[in-house]
Design an enzyme around this catalytic site. Structure first.
Site, PDB file in Angstrom:
ATOM      1  N   HIS A   1      33.425  46.782   5.306  1.00 16.59           N
ATOM      2  CA  HIS A   1      33.298  45.560   6.105  1.00 16.59           C
ATOM      3  C   HIS A   1      33.310  44.351   5.179  1.00 16.59           C
ATOM      4  CE1 HIS A   1      31.605  42.527   8.798  1.00 16.59           C
ATOM      5  NE2 HIS A   1      31.961  43.311   9.800  1.00 16.59           N
TER       6      HIS A   1
ATOM      7  N   GLU B   1      40.011  42.827  10.379  1.00 16.65           N
ATOM      8  CA  GLU B   1      39.031  41.776  10.660  1.00 16.65           C
ATOM      9  C   GLU B   1      39.340  40.570   9.778  1.00 16.65           C
ATOM     10  OE1 GLU B   1      35.064  42.692   9.481  1.00 16.65           O
ATOM     11  OE2 GLU B   1      35.722  43.406   7.531  1.00 16.65           O
TER      12      GLU B   1
END
Length: 255
Positions: A96, A169
């Site tokens: 992430h 993302e």
């Protein structure tokens, strides 16, 4: 090949025993209306057992927000893939942007975490994405392709990669209220699919590609209309059962 859409809720460092219990009860009550889309939640480590106990007889999956690249040993604060397996985690988020930026995780470390998860039968959700500076410099595709390439190079047993998920993302859209347009997101997803296809056609067709970047009920449906977007990695909206379920319903209707 039909890919089952996935809506994954990353709770980040939010929640208490009480609020998690309330959220889980609401999700259990509402998830029965979802026939196609898969829902998965990613609580902080300390709430994994609570999620397991609440969700084990439901259609909602659960997983962790990170995993150690190491199997065991003197790694204070780390949690191994085998430990996550003990809580029947189906998925784990790796790479992430908040881990890459704030903890200095490299592409090689992310690839090692992918390998650790796969060895324990846990499906990694591999996050890739670019900063606003990189986007403005027209480096988006080169950045995300390099991030994925290292994972593929360090995990060259293609059969072991079946079941992995890739989440795009854009870092500039996380928690900012900004989001990529459906066409911008699709451009990146199509490039990722092509990169996977060059590696292996079956892998490309089976790998689900999620979009993650300020996904909310008011923008999710348009994203799900794109041919290479197979779901979403949802942040803040996943903390509200009504919003998260609505995104799941929109995903369900699009596939």
């Amino acid at each position: 090949m039909q890919r089952r859409p996935l809506v994954a809720g990353n709770w980040k460092m939010h929640g208490s025993r009480e609020s998690v219990g309330q959220l889980l009860r609401a999700l259990k009550h509402g998830c029965e209306r979802l026939e196609t889309a898969e829902l998965a939640v990613f609580p902080p480590f300390v709430f994994l057992q609570q999620c397991e106990e609440a969700l084990m007889r439901t259609q909602i999956s659960w997983g962790a927000q990170d995993v150690s690249e190491f199997e065991r040993g003197a790694y204070t604060g780390e949690v191994s893939a085998a430990m996550l397996r003990d809580f029947h985690c189906r998925y784990v988020i790796v790479g992430h942007s908040e881990r890459r930026q704030r903890h200095g995780e490299t592409n090689e470390q992310v690839a090692a975490k992918v390998r650790a998860a796969l060895r324990c039968g846990i499906r990694p959700i591999i996050c890739v994405g670019e900063t606003e500076k990189q986007r403005n410099a027209n480096q988006t595709l080169s950045v995300i392709k390099e991030q994925l390439a290292v994972v593929l190079q360090m995990n060259d047993n293609l059969a072991s990669l079946e079941g992995m998920v890739v989440a795009y993302e854009p870092i500039w859209a996380i928690g900012t209220g900004k989001n990529a347009t459906p066409s911008q997101a699709e451009e990146v997803h199509a490039a990722l699919r092509d990169q996977l296809h060059r590696q292996d056609a079956t892998l490309a067709e089976s790998t689900r590609l999620l979009y993650g970047g300020s996904v909310k009920p008011d923008n999710a449906a348009a994203l799900f209309e794109m041919p290479n977007i197979d779901g979403a990695l949802v942040g803040g909206a996943s903390l509200e059962a009504e919003q998260f379920l609505k995104i799941g319903q929109q995903c369900n209707q699009s596939f």
